[in-house]
Design an enzyme around this catalytic site. Structure first.
Site, PDB file in Angstrom:
ATOM      1  CD1 TRP A 106       2.492   5.434  -2.685  1.00 24.92           C
ATOM      2  CD2 TRP A 106       1.072   7.160  -2.494  1.00 24.92           C
ATOM      3  NE1 TRP A 106       2.332   6.001  -3.929  1.00 24.92           N
ATOM      4  CE2 TRP A 106       1.471   7.058  -3.842  1.00 24.92           C
ATOM      5  CE3 TRP A 106       0.194   8.180  -2.131  1.00 24.92           C
ATOM      6  CZ2 TRP A 106       1.012   7.917  -4.828  1.00 24.92           C
ATOM      7  CZ3 TRP A 106      -0.268   9.050  -3.114  1.00 24.92           C
ATOM      8  CH2 TRP A 106       0.139   8.909  -4.447  1.00 24.92           C
TER       9      TRP A 106
ATOM     10  CD  GLU B  37       1.031  -0.448 -13.492  1.00 33.54           C
ATOM     11  OE1 GLU B  37       0.210  -0.033 -12.681  1.00 33.54           O
ATOM     12  OE2 GLU B  37       0.937  -1.587 -14.008  1.00 33.54           O
TER      13      GLU B  37
ATOM     14  CE  LYS C 111       0.146  -4.103 -15.381  1.00 36.45           C
ATOM     15  NZ  LYS C 111      -1.145  -3.974 -15.052  1.00 36.45           N
TER      16      LYS C 111
ATOM     17  NE  ARG D 225      -3.582  -0.043   2.587  1.00 37.44           N
ATOM     18  CZ  ARG D 225      -4.789  -0.125   2.074  1.00 37.44           C
ATOM     19  NH1 ARG D 225      -5.181  -1.248   1.533  1.00 37.44           N
ATOM     20  NH2 ARG D 225      -5.609   0.900   2.091  1.00 37.44           N
TER      21      ARG D 225
ATOM     22  N   GLY E 231      -5.023   8.334   4.473  1.00 42.81           N
ATOM     23  CA  GLY E 231      -6.015   9.226   3.884  1.00 42.81           C
ATOM     24  C   GLY E 231      -5.451  10.628   3.750  1.00 42.81           C
TER      25      GLY E 231
ATOM     26  CD  GLU F 213      -3.217  -3.940 -18.039  1.00 38.95           C
ATOM     27  OE1 GLU F 213      -3.585  -2.763 -17.952  1.00 38.95           O
ATOM     28  OE2 GLU F 213      -2.803  -4.588 -17.070  1.00 38.95           O
TER      29      GLU F 213
ATOM     30  CE  LYS G 133      -2.795  -5.273  -6.417  1.00 40.70           C
ATOM     31  NZ  LYS G 133      -2.548  -5.384  -7.857  1.00 40.70           N
TER      32      LYS G 133
HETATM   33  C1  G6P Z   1      -3.449   1.511  -8.657  1.00 42.96           C
HETATM   34  C2  G6P Z   1      -2.838   0.155  -8.935  1.00 42.96           C
HETATM   35  C3  G6P Z   1      -3.262  -0.326 -10.317  1.00 42.96           C
HETATM   36  C4  G6P Z   1      -4.781  -0.337 -10.416  1.00 42.96           C
HETATM   37  C5  G6P Z   1      -5.373   1.024 -10.072  1.00 42.96           C
HETATM   38  C6  G6P Z   1      -6.873   0.948  -9.916  1.00 42.96           C
HETATM   39  O1  G6P Z   1      -2.884   2.479  -9.469  1.00 42.96           O
HETATM   40  O2  G6P Z   1      -1.429   0.219  -8.853  1.00 42.96           O
HETATM   41  O3  G6P Z   1      -2.774  -1.641 -10.520  1.00 42.96           O
HETATM   42  O4  G6P Z   1      -5.138  -0.675 -11.713  1.00 42.96           O
HETATM   43  O5  G6P Z   1      -4.860   1.479  -8.821  1.00 42.96           O
HETATM   44  O6  G6P Z   1      -7.140   0.154  -8.787  1.00 42.96           O
HETATM   45  P1  G6P Z   1      -8.439  -0.668  -8.542  1.00 42.96           P
HETATM   46  O7  G6P Z   1      -8.201  -1.318  -7.194  1.00 42.96           O
HETATM   47  O8  G6P Z   1      -9.565   0.289  -8.479  1.00 42.96           O
HETATM   48  O9  G6P Z   1      -8.581  -1.654  -9.627  1.00 42.96           O
END
Ligand code: G6P
Length: 632
Positions: free
Chosen positions: A75, A512, A509, A28, A102, A505, A627
């Protein structure tokens, strides 16, 4: 974004439990980490910049037995990722500590007020106002004495403090003056309580809890809880007691281990055949034949759910938004329903004008993305007079998440939790959910003949074996091919039709996890701009699956080849023309074009994974990402 964890019990092992919990929550955020514990009447706080192992080393050299504590993995939002900005944050007396996930939007005003009251601030964070605010109210509340409606002064001080906070937050609070209490509160950010034997836990997400208990209780927005070694009490922010019962999580701790794989991402790529199989078994009627009265698909939606449906709007972020684009193709081309796909972060401030008989679908692997939840919440309340109530549906692999408490209908993709920050198996599972939804709608709306439906369903059933074949036959090859791109700086991914979102996508990938600049483009649009980027240093990956746009994609690939680009083709194993066009092949089995995204994405996941691994990067925890994005 940020992970918080808390422990109260009888074991003097709070530090170990907190560190183990933070390890499970590191996905996270990993800019800094910290813990605060209470022992012998004193608050002890240890924090470290960077990844959790820095904190673990510090704690190992300075540990005190404690049975109460809180922890945080950060984060960064407000303030650089430095130790002085790491949580826990403390009040001026340094006897009270808070961790938060938050953003406190009104922190500037609160900080000014508190400074006038004599509080000293030591960080650049929004969070630091919270311990000062609680400490500011405590003496007055203690002087008033205990009253029936506030069983503890600390609980009441936290309650009064959270009522002054604006924004989305989940917090955990401890104080050396209240050594038997852990206070937690939730407003628009996830928080789950865990019930053990004489010990209680809190965490942003369940993986931190399952080594200790599977009895969990998610808090809802506007709830505050007091955890003591003897039990848990839950109240509303208004101070009213809330009766809630824990539920049992059907999970196995092994699900959050690497099980011999070098990275979670690779393990999750390999889980994809099983995930698709499970999802299909869950929702497909195994005996269905054309001519039968019922739909071959049982998604568990109310019988009138599709009645009078005129259009669909999808809200999502990141990879889930790409799944939504494939969903749009299917809903429009297979089920004949006009569909829009919206970035949730844009939609929530500029929604499409209301139209009756609209189905809104939120797609999210975490079930916690703040923008997606906010967009869905808004759609749940937007309602024109005389029109039927809004129809909301969630697609997620986390049926226990906040999403499922927000929308009445969920398609659980059964992908389970995903730990690698770059989504892989959850994406494929979201695609399967869209196939099932589109085919179920096609059955109801009679936009496909029973025979066409049967053929597509049989095609879906072959997918797990075909995915296994790709993984078995290709991984070594992709690993070798990836060596050639370790120093590459730009990539272009091309696709058309239903494979355009897969090009997006594939590019995402790669960006990222390998930090290589990559662009996904509709192949036919390349000539309107990106073609200017091409030369021998820019590889082009084209997805060319036989069907409506096969020849077109091959022509677009030739246009790139004429500009010296190295061409990599994701294409069927036996396609002669494609084999002659491309310099390198990432072959996939021959399937119906409509089903092909479920296969074509896999070589692209492997390519991104191996390039990043060869570059020696932290594949599971790429820089700056998280994540679960619980802030706007
Ligand atoms: C973050 C993650 C991505 C994900 C996105 C949306 O950026 O690193 O992998 O696609 O959030 O997240 P969600 O949980 O809503 O699919």
């Amino acid at each position: 974004m940020c992970g918080i964890v808390g422990y109260i019990g009888t074991q003097p092992a709070a530090s170990e439990i907190l560190l183990a919990g933070l390890q499970k929550l590191e996905y996270r955020g990993y800019d800094s980490a910290g813990i605060a514990t209470i022992s012998e009447g004193e608050l002890h706080c240890i924090r470290a910049k960077g990844k959790l192992h820095n904190l673990q080393e510090k704690v190992a050299s300075w540990n005190r037995p404690a049975s109460l504590g809180i922890g945080h993995t950060r984060w960064a939002t407000h303030g650089k990722p430095e130790e002085y900005n790491a949580h826990p944050h403390r009040d001026t007396s340094e006897r009270l500590a808070v961790v938060q996930n938050g953003i406190i939007e009104n922190y500037r005003e609160l900080r000014e007020q508190l400074r006038h009251h004599g509080h000293t601030f030591r960080s650049d964070t929004d969070t630091e106002v919270i311990p000062h605010l609680i400490a500011d109210g405590l003496p007055r509340i203690q002087a008033e004495g205990l009253q029936a409606h506030h069983p503890s002064p600390l609980l009441e001080a936290v309650r009064q403090a959270v009522c002054q906070l604006q924004g989305a937050f989940a917090i955990a609070v401890i104080s050396a003056d209240f050594p038997d209490e852990l206070i937690v509160a939730r407003q628009q950010a996830p928080l789950v309580l865990g019930f053990g034997q004489g010990e209680f836990f809190c965490a942003s997400d369940t993986p931190a809890l399952i080594p200790y208990t599977r009895a969990i209780l998610p808090l809802d927005n506007g709830e505050i809880a007091r955890l003591t070694p003897t039990g848990v009490e839950v109240f509303s922010f208004e101070g009213n007691r809330v009766r809630k019962t824990p539920r049992t999580l059907n999970w196995n701790p092994v699900m959050v281990e690497k099980q011999g794989f070098k990275h979670f991402m690779l393990k999750e790529i390999y889980e994809q055949p099983g995930v698709v199989r499970t999802c299909l078994e869950q929702y497909l009627n195994g005996d269905w034949q054309p001519g039968m009265a019922d739909s071959p698909i049982h998604l568990g939606l109310p019988t009138d759910f599709y009645n009078n449906l005129e259009q669909v709007q999808i809200v999502a972020c990141g990879t889930s938004w790409h799944a939504g684009l494939v969903g749009k193709y299917l809903l429009e081309q297979v089920a004949g329903l006009p569909t829009t796909v919206n970035y949730a972060s844009e939609f929530r401030y500029a929604p499409t004008p209301l139209r009756p008989n609209t189905l809104t679908i939120g797609v999210t692997q975490s079930g916690e993305t703040a923008d997606t939840l906010a967009a869905l919440e808004m759609e749940g309340t937007r309602h024109s007079e005389g029109a039927p109530p809004p129809r909301l549906l969630g697609i997620t692999n986390r049926p226990e998440s906040s999403l499922s408490r927000l929308v009445p209908q969920i398609i659980d993709t059964h992908a389970g939790i995903e730990i690698g920050v770059a989504a892989t198996k959850t994406f494929v599972a979201q695609l399967v959910a869209f196939y099932l939804l589109a085919l179920d709608l096609a059955y109801t709306r009679q936009t496909l003949t029973p025979e066409q439906l049967h053929t597509l369903i049989e095609g879906l059933r072959q997918l797990p074996a075909e995915l296994e074949l790709i993984l078995e036959s290709q991984e070594r090859y992709v690993e070798t091919l990836a060596h050639d791109f370790v120093d590459t700086q730009d990539f272009i991914f091309l696709g058309r039709g239903i494979n355009f979102p897969i090009a997006l996508e594939g590019a995402l990938k790669l960006k990222e996890i390998s930090y290589i600049h990559a662009e996904g483009y509709p192949a036919g649009e390349m000539k309107h701009g990106p073609i200017a980027l091409l030369d021998a240093k820019v590889p082009v990956v084209a997805i060319a699956m036989p069907g409506t746009v096969f020849e077109k994609v091959l022509s677009n690939a030739q246009e790139a080849k004429a500009r010296d680009a190295l061409l990599i083709g994701v294409t069927p194993m036996d396609e002669q023309e494609a084999a002659e066009t491309f310099d390198a092949l990432l072959p996939v089995p021959h399937v119906d074009e409509l089903l092909s995204p479920l296969l074509t994405v896999v070589p692209l996941q492997l390519l991104a994974y191996h390039i990043a691994a060869h570059r020696g990067l932290d594949v599971d925890q790429p820089r700056n990402l998280a994540k679960s994005v619980t802030v706007e």
